[in-house]
Design a protein around this motif. Sequence first.
Motif, short mmCIF file in Angstrom:
data_model
loop_
_atom_site.label_atom_id
_atom_site.label_comp_id
_atom_site.label_asym_id
_atom_site.label_seq_id
_atom_site.Cartn_x
_atom_site.Cartn_y
_atom_site.Cartn_z
N SER A 91 44.17 52.20 37.86
CA SER A 91 42.77 52.32 38.27
C SER A 91 41.83 51.80 37.19
O SER A 91 40.91 51.03 37.46
N TYR A 92 42.06 52.21 35.96
CA TYR A 92 41.24 51.76 34.83
C TYR A 92 41.33 50.24 34.67
O TYR A 92 40.33 49.56 34.46
N PHE A 93 42.54 49.71 34.78
CA PHE A 93 42.80 48.28 34.64
C PHE A 93 42.02 47.48 35.69
O PHE A 93 41.41 46.46 35.39
N ARG A 94 42.03 47.94 36.93
CA ARG A 94 41.33 47.23 38.01
C ARG A 94 39.82 47.24 37.83
O ARG A 94 39.14 46.29 38.19
N LYS A 95 39.28 48.32 37.28
CA LYS A 95 37.83 48.49 37.17
C LYS A 95 37.22 47.80 35.96
O LYS A 95 36.02 47.54 35.93
N ASN A 96 38.01 47.50 34.94
CA ASN A 96 37.46 46.95 33.70
C ASN A 96 37.28 45.44 33.80
O ASN A 96 38.20 44.73 34.22
N ASN A 97 36.12 44.94 33.41
CA ASN A 97 35.82 43.51 33.52
C ASN A 97 35.56 42.83 32.19
O ASN A 97 35.03 41.72 32.16
N THR A 98 35.92 43.47 31.07
CA THR A 98 35.69 42.82 29.78
C THR A 98 36.66 41.66 29.59
O THR A 98 37.65 41.52 30.32
N ALA A 99 36.39 40.82 28.61
CA ALA A 99 37.14 39.57 28.43
C ALA A 99 38.65 39.79 28.28
O ALA A 99 39.44 39.04 28.86
N ASN A 100 39.06 40.78 27.52
CA ASN A 100 40.50 41.00 27.34
C ASN A 100 41.19 41.34 28.65
O ASN A 100 42.39 41.09 28.81
N PHE A 101 40.47 41.92 29.60
CA PHE A 101 41.05 42.30 30.88
C PHE A 101 41.05 41.14 31.89
O PHE A 101 41.74 41.21 32.89
#
Length: 121
Positions: A91-101
């Motif tokens: 869930s956290y992975f899908r929601k994060n939009n920073t460059a590393n993600f």
Amino acid sequence: METLRQTPNQLLYAEVYISDMLSLKNIFLQTQTLKKLNQNFGVPFLLVKKKTEVAAFASLVINEKGEIAFKIYENSLSDAEKRNFTTRTESYFRKNNTANFRDPEQLKSSISRLVSWLNVG
């Protein structure tokens, strides 16, 4: 430290901070039976603590296809706790939009810098 959620069984989910790196490095080295970090360490972003001890962490990595993924490293979670942490991580992975993600080249660079820095000490 920003706490994401604490469950009744005393698991604490939180974002990773620089102060957590030694614990995460130790978990990785123990679970992978290595003496130094390698690129598989990735960039840690989420952890789970049992009381005061880090029990597991999720790290951004580049998979075999060259895509951004995450890997969980743990040393003391039950199967149910692993499933719960994996669900929270997804869930956290899908929601994060920073460059590393989202940018594989940025993540490769971040992993390289982090691993080099942590292997110095």
